[in-house]
Motif scaffolding. Structure first.
Motif, PDB file in Angstrom:
ATOM      1  N   ALA A   7      -3.956  -7.390  -1.268  1.00  0.00           N
ATOM      2  CA  ALA A   7      -3.752  -5.948  -1.301  1.00  0.00           C
ATOM      3  C   ALA A   7      -3.901  -5.409  -2.720  1.00  0.00           C
ATOM      4  CB  ALA A   7      -2.374  -5.593  -0.742  1.00  0.00           C
ATOM      5  N   SER A   8      -3.370  -6.143  -3.683  1.00  0.00           N
ATOM      6  CA  SER A   8      -3.465  -5.713  -5.078  1.00  0.00           C
ATOM      7  C   SER A   8      -4.913  -5.714  -5.568  1.00  0.00           C
ATOM      8  CB  SER A   8      -2.611  -6.624  -5.960  1.00  0.00           C
ATOM      9  OG  SER A   8      -2.691  -6.237  -7.312  1.00  0.00           O
ATOM     10  N   VAL A   9      -5.627  -6.799  -5.263  1.00  0.00           N
ATOM     11  CA  VAL A   9      -7.024  -6.890  -5.689  1.00  0.00           C
ATOM     12  C   VAL A   9      -7.867  -5.838  -4.970  1.00  0.00           C
ATOM     13  CG1 VAL A   9      -9.074  -8.356  -5.706  1.00  0.00           C
ATOM     14  CG2 VAL A   9      -6.849  -9.322  -6.306  1.00  0.00           C
ATOM     15  N   ARG A  10      -7.588  -5.648  -3.678  1.00  0.00           N
ATOM     16  CA  ARG A  10      -8.316  -4.634  -2.920  1.00  0.00           C
ATOM     17  C   ARG A  10      -8.103  -3.246  -3.529  1.00  0.00           C
ATOM     18  NH1 ARG A  10     -10.395  -3.200   2.140  1.00  0.00           N
ATOM     19  NH2 ARG A  10     -10.473  -5.392   2.742  1.00  0.00           N
ATOM     20  N   GLY A  11      -6.868  -2.956  -3.948  1.00  0.00           N
ATOM     21  CA  GLY A  11      -6.590  -1.664  -4.555  1.00  0.00           C
ATOM     22  C   GLY A  11      -7.378  -1.451  -5.839  1.00  0.00           C
ATOM     23  N   THR A  12      -7.483  -2.507  -6.642  1.00  0.00           N
ATOM     24  CA  THR A  12      -8.262  -2.420  -7.882  1.00  0.00           C
ATOM     25  C   THR A  12      -9.735  -2.158  -7.581  1.00  0.00           C
ATOM     26  OG1 THR A  12      -6.741  -3.934  -9.014  1.00  0.00           O
ATOM     27  CG2 THR A  12      -8.945  -3.676  -9.972  1.00  0.00           C
TER      28      THR A  12
ATOM     29  N   VAL B 226       0.866  -1.182   0.000  1.00  0.00           N
ATOM     30  CA  VAL B 226       0.000   0.000   0.000  1.00  0.00           C
ATOM     31  C   VAL B 226       0.892   1.218   0.000  1.00  0.00           C
ATOM     32  CG1 VAL B 226      -1.801   1.252   1.239  1.00  0.00           C
ATOM     33  CG2 VAL B 226      -1.776  -1.245   1.298  1.00  0.00           C
ATOM     34  N   ASP B 227       0.538   2.238  -0.762  1.00  0.00           N
ATOM     35  CA  ASP B 227       1.329   3.458  -0.861  1.00  0.00           C
ATOM     36  C   ASP B 227       1.575   4.041   0.539  1.00  0.00           C
ATOM     37  OD1 ASP B 227       2.490   5.866  -1.405  1.00  0.00           O
ATOM     38  OD2 ASP B 227       0.903   6.599  -2.735  1.00  0.00           O
ATOM     39  N   PRO B 228       2.842   4.175   0.965  1.00  0.00           N
ATOM     40  CA  PRO B 228       3.141   4.699   2.301  1.00  0.00           C
ATOM     41  C   PRO B 228       2.575   6.091   2.535  1.00  0.00           C
ATOM     42  CG  PRO B 228       5.098   3.702   1.315  1.00  0.00           C
ATOM     43  CD  PRO B 228       4.048   3.773   0.236  1.00  0.00           C
TER      44      PRO B 228
ATOM     45  N   TYR C 126      -9.442   6.512   5.797  1.00  0.00           N
ATOM     46  CA  TYR C 126      -9.714   5.089   5.643  1.00  0.00           C
ATOM     47  C   TYR C 126     -10.225   4.781   4.235  1.00  0.00           C
ATOM     48  CZ  TYR C 126      -9.083   4.151  10.588  1.00  0.00           C
ATOM     49  OH  TYR C 126      -8.538   4.002  11.830  1.00  0.00           O
ATOM     50  N   PRO C 127      -9.851   3.629   3.698  1.00  0.00           N
ATOM     51  CA  PRO C 127     -10.365   3.244   2.366  1.00  0.00           C
ATOM     52  C   PRO C 127     -11.882   3.145   2.396  1.00  0.00           C
ATOM     53  CG  PRO C 127      -8.585   1.786   3.077  1.00  0.00           C
ATOM     54  CD  PRO C 127      -8.971   2.619   4.260  1.00  0.00           C
TER      55      PRO C 127
ATOM     56  N   PRO D  42     -19.277  -3.244  -1.545  1.00  0.00           N
ATOM     57  CA  PRO D  42     -20.137  -4.401  -1.290  1.00  0.00           C
ATOM     58  C   PRO D  42     -19.351  -5.684  -1.217  1.00  0.00           C
ATOM     59  CG  PRO D  42     -21.058  -2.992  -3.002  1.00  0.00           C
ATOM     60  CD  PRO D  42     -19.673  -2.495  -2.731  1.00  0.00           C
ATOM     61  N   THR D  43     -19.787  -6.605  -0.367  1.00  0.00           N
ATOM     62  CA  THR D  43     -19.183  -7.928  -0.258  1.00  0.00           C
ATOM     63  C   THR D  43     -20.078  -8.936  -0.949  1.00  0.00           C
ATOM     64  OG1 THR D  43     -20.326  -8.443   1.804  1.00  0.00           O
ATOM     65  CG2 THR D  43     -18.224  -7.277   1.977  1.00  0.00           C
ATOM     66  N   PRO D  44     -19.555 -10.131  -1.294  1.00  0.00           N
ATOM     67  CA  PRO D  44     -20.399 -11.154  -1.910  1.00  0.00           C
ATOM     68  C   PRO D  44     -21.612 -11.504  -1.056  1.00  0.00           C
ATOM     69  CG  PRO D  44     -18.100 -11.735  -2.133  1.00  0.00           C
ATOM     70  CD  PRO D  44     -18.149 -10.527  -1.230  1.00  0.00           C
ATOM     71  N   GLU D  45     -21.447 -11.398   0.286  1.00  0.00           N
ATOM     72  CA  GLU D  45     -22.558 -11.733   1.169  1.00  0.00           C
ATOM     73  C   GLU D  45     -23.712 -10.745   1.031  1.00  0.00           C
ATOM     74  OE1 GLU D  45     -19.403 -11.583   2.092  1.00  0.00           O
ATOM     75  OE2 GLU D  45     -19.031 -13.741   2.278  1.00  0.00           O
TER      76      GLU D  45
END
Length: 207
Positions: free
Chosen positions: A191-196, A104-106, A123-124, A128-131
């Motif tokens: 982290a990568s997928v979350r960033g996308t 994550v970018d410092p 905060y990011p 929505p979540t799959p649930e």
């Protein structure tokens, strides 16, 4: 899976050429095998061929199965080795990430000297979540593309952990990696997928 026999019975039936037993494992495991194979090779067609090669190897090798792991783990290991060889032949080389490169970018965290060093500046955004409902086709395509951009081992780990539901211990056994390596690969992949996803949902919430 109440209708799924224990390993001892399953192995005996497979060795006896029981077509019903083979059909059972084919139905239950082929989808997961295909998804894992796709993390190593360049096309869906190539992944399907890897799965076919895997099942042929299972039929030919079931007589030599020694029971050191579960049958499912053994099958997945055959798949992983087959897919790795196919991926190498296809020259599907993905860029390696520097082990010291932050996930994550410092700049998004408060610096030393701040009253709350190391905490988020902001905060990011939640998404929505799959649930909370079925993901839309656009988001599913975005996720697939994000996974495809990951380095090979990160794709394999996140596919096994978050898609197939394997434990960390099982993933280490399947991919023959250490527990520490598995944690790092999974963290970087998530982290990568979350960033996308964060970028996507940030754009979606803009007025």
């Amino acid at each position: 899976m109440d209708d799924f026999p224990p390993d001892e019975e399953l192995v005996a039936r497979l060795r006896d050429g029981d077509e019903a037993a083979f059909g059972l494992v084919l139905d239950h495991w082929s989808g997961g095998l295909l998804r894992l194979a796709r993390t190593f090779v360049s096309t869906e067609e190539s992944a399907a061929e890897v799965v076919q090669e895997t099942w042929l190897a299972v039929i030919e090798g079931i007589g030599r199965f020694e029971g050191r792991s579960s049958v499912k783990t053994w099958v997945y290991r055959i798949l992983t080795n087959t897919a790795k060889r196919r991926g190498t032949r296809e020259h599907k080389v993905m860029p390696l990430h520097d082990a010291n490169e932050p996930t994550v970018d410092p700049a998004r965290f408060r610096p030393a000297g701040d009253p709350f060093p190391g905490h988020w500046w902001e905060y990011p955004l939640a998404w929505p979540t799959p649930e909370q409902g079925v993901l839309g086709s656009e988001v599913r395509e975005l996720l697939a593309a994000a996974l495809d951009e990951l380095p090979e081992r990160q794709r394999a780990v996140i596919a096994l952990r978050d898609v197939e539901g394997y434990s960390s211990e099982e993933v280490c056994e399947l991919l023959e990696i250490s527990a520490a390596n598995q944690r790092v690969l999974l963290h970087r992949a998530r982290a990568s997928v979350r960033g996308t996803l964060e970028e996507y949902y940030t754009q979606e919430t803009k007025p």
